[in-house]
Enzyme design. Structure first.
Site, PDB file in Angstrom:
ATOM      1  N   GLU A  44      76.746  24.199  51.953  1.00  0.00           N
ATOM      2  CA  GLU A  44      77.337  25.587  52.244  1.00  0.00           C
ATOM      3  C   GLU A  44      77.869  25.793  53.645  1.00  0.00           C
ATOM      4  O   GLU A  44      77.092  25.020  54.412  1.00  0.00           O
ATOM      5  CB  GLU A  44      76.146  26.532  51.947  1.00  0.00           C
ATOM      6  CG  GLU A  44      76.611  28.161  52.192  1.00  0.00           C
ATOM      7  CD  GLU A  44      75.272  28.958  51.833  1.00  0.00           C
ATOM      8  OE1 GLU A  44      75.372  30.410  51.833  1.00  0.00           O
ATOM      9  OE2 GLU A  44      74.289  28.399  51.705  1.00  0.00           O
ATOM     10  N   LYS A 113      80.736  34.204  48.158  1.00  0.00           N
ATOM     11  CA  LYS A 113      79.446  34.352  47.927  1.00  0.00           C
ATOM     12  C   LYS A 113      79.362  35.894  47.344  1.00  0.00           C
ATOM     13  O   LYS A 113      79.478  36.771  48.008  1.00  0.00           O
ATOM     14  CB  LYS A 113      78.716  33.978  48.925  1.00  0.00           C
ATOM     15  CG  LYS A 113      76.985  33.671  48.553  1.00  0.00           C
ATOM     16  CD  LYS A 113      76.378  33.059  49.543  1.00  0.00           C
ATOM     17  CE  LYS A 113      74.984  32.757  49.329  1.00  0.00           C
ATOM     18  NZ  LYS A 113      74.125  32.374  50.260  1.00  0.00           N
ATOM     19  N   CYS A 174      73.988  28.714  46.730  1.00  0.00           N
ATOM     20  CA  CYS A 174      72.601  29.024  47.444  1.00  0.00           C
ATOM     21  C   CYS A 174      72.058  30.057  46.657  1.00  0.00           C
ATOM     22  O   CYS A 174      71.349  29.922  45.536  1.00  0.00           O
ATOM     23  CB  CYS A 174      72.498  29.186  48.759  1.00  0.00           C
ATOM     24  SG  CYS A 174      71.100  28.634  49.766  1.00  0.00           S
ATOM     25  N   SER A 355      45.487  16.430  74.663  1.00  0.00           N
ATOM     26  CA  SER A 355      44.231  17.204  75.134  1.00  0.00           C
ATOM     27  C   SER A 355      42.869  16.303  74.589  1.00  0.00           C
ATOM     28  O   SER A 355      41.766  16.503  74.777  1.00  0.00           O
ATOM     29  CB  SER A 355      44.073  18.346  74.626  1.00  0.00           C
ATOM     30  OG  SER A 355      43.920  18.499  73.191  1.00  0.00           O
TER      31      SER A 355
END
Length: 677
Positions: A44, A113, A174, A355
């Site tokens: 896309e 789309k 999509c 840490s």
């Protein structure tokens, strides 16, 4: 045997990198042709990159898209194959997210789309309009840059299908696969045999399972061939597009691309006998529905996808689809994202405050995983490449530092140093008490253990955390100089998604980094990843991280007191995962969360459950403002509280939740009374 070879691909596109995007598109087309494919499907918006965002408002973006398409149309690489590319197109002053299908310098169809993605990380309705004219099309006048090259002046624009001499091809994009009434249903009834889906789908825990199931179910019910292409990599945003190109036939996966990898172009193909689709659709009930189905306009193409050959055989179905475990997803996804971020930002490496706790340990392991993937990828085609192993590469690009104070323990200091040695990072061990104490003025505040107030105690913790942030950026700028190198480093953060949700971090401390690879991952999943890494990377030191009590080490340690994260938060990390899931995924407010958990936690009294829920929402509301300053984090968790786009909420709450908490308390009281009857 009449078979058709079809190609799908995963491309590592980059927003607005028109030159690079064009080169990757051409590479994929060449690879598809070399594999004998007659149809190539791309991701896309591959011409622009998916993540252009508000650049889609700019006319330049559309002009440059046509310029790239013009280059493709006149390119020899694109001849003798049907190409399906994604780009934005403006039609009648309306912006559309489109597929452009062309062959031999002729545009066959521009298909806009029809269902836009507009939730979670997606905001397509902000930039594009959905085409709502089902089975209708109009004529688009092509711009001069196209007409001057190919002589074509117009083409169909709308909801059409492509009819070759031997099959019919229909397009989804999509989100249309995810909708309740996907276009492939109506197209299948109208005789479409090949469905294409160029996608821009990002990685999230377990999302690949859903994608595969959607395609398998679509073709198992309707019959047909489903082609799926996707972007992969970091194209400039907080998400990682995870490839996994697929070809599915009649409910069975016949080809699957990789999910996490560094190569910029991957093409997979499958050779298919389209007669299998026709046989699969022989059910009488389907025939009845298909005979009365409305028709799509067919754009006719005087060519065939298939060819006859006695030596060409079908691609068999895969015995199983490849999925990664959650720990593997953490190991590979953020690592590939970090590599793209590093190389595209053109910085010299990463700096990480280490840490001795499990969060910064996880971040270090992700960078180490990145180094392993890079070395393995390069050595596959250049065995002489230096550095030769992940430890060597890690020493060159990962810089770590333990920034201790009088409140730090020898255990965390030693764990950090030993982990740095085992993975190869360039490590600095320092004490920063003088940096912290220089901020005191007139009066010296005291910790609560020494008789100080709550305000003093909190301020003393916060100044330590914020001093680490300042030192981190100083080190990020100067460590390359100390090593006689040019440039600077990106600072990595290590705040997990649960602590962000609860607000258990200091504003403008080391959480305020350049990027945070674990910002979308829960503590529970991070522990699983560290356990996985213990075996995958052969690092026995990780056993000590797994058994250590999570602590900020911002308060004095005594014989009777060691600061604990869960004690400070007033809730466990496991509970935070539950709260986060219900708040975001199940969309629960305080009352619905209480009524849900009172059943889930049936061993607790309703009053206790009510108190736990209220405590969570109170701290969540008080600390929500902190999310506005968080660095970009790799999106992975579906309950991420990322304020930038994914989780849009107020930053100033009435933290008393008066009406909501009153209803929770009243309901809990009634439940208690009913139990006593």
């Amino acid at each position: 045997m009449e078979t058709a070879t079809l190609a799908v691909c995963s491309l590592n596109q980059w927003a607005l990198d028109f030159k690079g995007n064009l080169e990757r598109i051409k590479q994929s087309i060449v690879k598809a042709k070399e594999a004998g494919a007659s149809y190539r499907l791309g991701p896309e918006l591959e011409i622009t990159g998916y993540g252009c965002n508000d650049h889609f408002y700019e006319n330049d973006t559309f002009i440059h898209s046509w310029e790239v398409l013009a280059d493709l149309l006149e390119s020899e690489e694109c001849k003798d194959i049907i190409c399906d590319v994604g780009m934005p197109v403006m039609f009648k002053n309306v912006r559309y997210n489109c597929r452009v299908i062309f062959q031999n310098s002729k545009i066959l169809l521009i298909r806009p789309k029809m269902c836009l993605a507009n939730d979670g990380n997606y905001r397509e309705m902000r930039w594009f309009t959905a085409w709502t004219k089902t089975r209708e099309h109009e004529i688009l006048t092509l711009p001069d840059i196209i007409t001057s090259i190919i002589g074509q002046e117009e083409c169909p624009f709308g909801d059409c299908v492509i009819a070759t001499k031997d099959t019919v091809i229909g397009t989804e994009t999509c989100e249309e696969l995810w909708t309740s009434q996907s276009p492939h249903i109506a197209m299948a009834l109208d005789g479409v045999e090949i469905f294409t889906n160029g996608s821009g789908s990002h990685h999230e825990f377990g999302k690949l399972h859903v994608r595969v199931d959607l395609m398998k179910n679509a073709t198992a019910k309707c019959g047909g061939v489903y082609l799926y292409s996707n972007q992969h990599g970091c194209d400039g945003e907080r998400v990682y597009y995870d490839g996994s190109a697929l070809i599915v036939v009649n409910g069975e996966v016949v080809a699957q691309g990789r999910q996490f990898f560094l190569e910029e172009v991957e093409v997979i193909t499958a050779t298919i006998d389209l007669g299998r689709v026709r046989s699969f659709r022989s059910l009488a009930s389907r025939g009845i529905q298909a005979s009365s189905a409305p028709s799509y306009h067919r754009v006719k193409l005087n060519t065939k996808l298939s060819s006859y050959s006695l030596s060409c055989f079908e691609t068999p179905s895969l015995t199983s689809v490849r999925y990664h475990s959650p720990s593997e997803e953490i190991r590979f996804g953020p690592a590939c994202w970090l590599w793209d971020y590093l190389r595209r930002s053109k910085t010299n490496g990463y700096f990480l405050p280490l840490s001795g706790g499990i969060d910064s340990c996880s971040t270090a392991l992700i960078v180490f995983s990145m180094c392993k993937i890079v070395c393995e990828t390069i050595q596959a085609w250049r065995p002489d490449y230096i550095p030769k192993d992940a430890n060597d590469l890690c020493n060159r690009i990962l810089h770590t530092s333990y920034m201790g104070t009088v409140n730090s323990s020898d255990e965390t200091r030693n764990r950090a140093a030993r982990l740095a040695k085992d993975i190869g990072s360039y490590h600095v061990n320092l004490n920063m008490d003088s940096v912290v104490s220089c901020h005191y003025w007139r009066k010296s505040p005291r910790f609560k253990l020494n008789g100080g107030t709550v305000a003093e105690n909190l301020a003393l913790q916060n100044i330590q955390a914020r001093s680490r942030m300042v030192l981190s950026y100083l080190f990020a700028q100067l460590l390359p100089w100390c090593r006689s190198k040019q440039g600077a480093l990106l600072v990595l953060g290590s705040a997990n998604v649960d602590e962000t949700l609860r607000g258990y971090f200091t504003k403008y401390d080391c959480a305020s980094a350049d990027v945070n690879p674990i910002g979308g991952i829960s503590k529970k999943d991070l522990k699983g990843f560290v356990q996985h890494s213990r075996q995958a990377f052969d690092l026995p030191i990780l056993d000590e991280f797994l058994t250590a009590t999570p602590t900020a080490e911002l308060e004095p340690i005594t014989a009777d007191y060691v600061q604990s994260d869960e004690a400070d938060m007033g809730m466990t990390y496991d509970d935070l995962s539950v709260y986060g899931t219900l708040r975001k995924i199940a969309k629960c407010g305080p009352y619905q969360m209480f009524t849900t958990l009172v059943n889930t936690w049936s061993s607790m009294t309703p009053t206790l459950v009510a108190e736990k829920v209220k405590r969570f929402f109170r701290f969540y509301a008080i600390n929500r403002h902190k999310t506005t300053i968080l660095p970009p984090s790799y999106h992975m968790s579906p309950y991420s509280p990322d304020d930038n786009r994914f989780d849009l909420r107020p930053i100033l709450y009435n933290a008393s939740w008066g009406w909501q908490f009153q209803k929770v308390d009243a309901t809990a009281k009634k439940m208690e009374e009913q139990k006593t009857l």
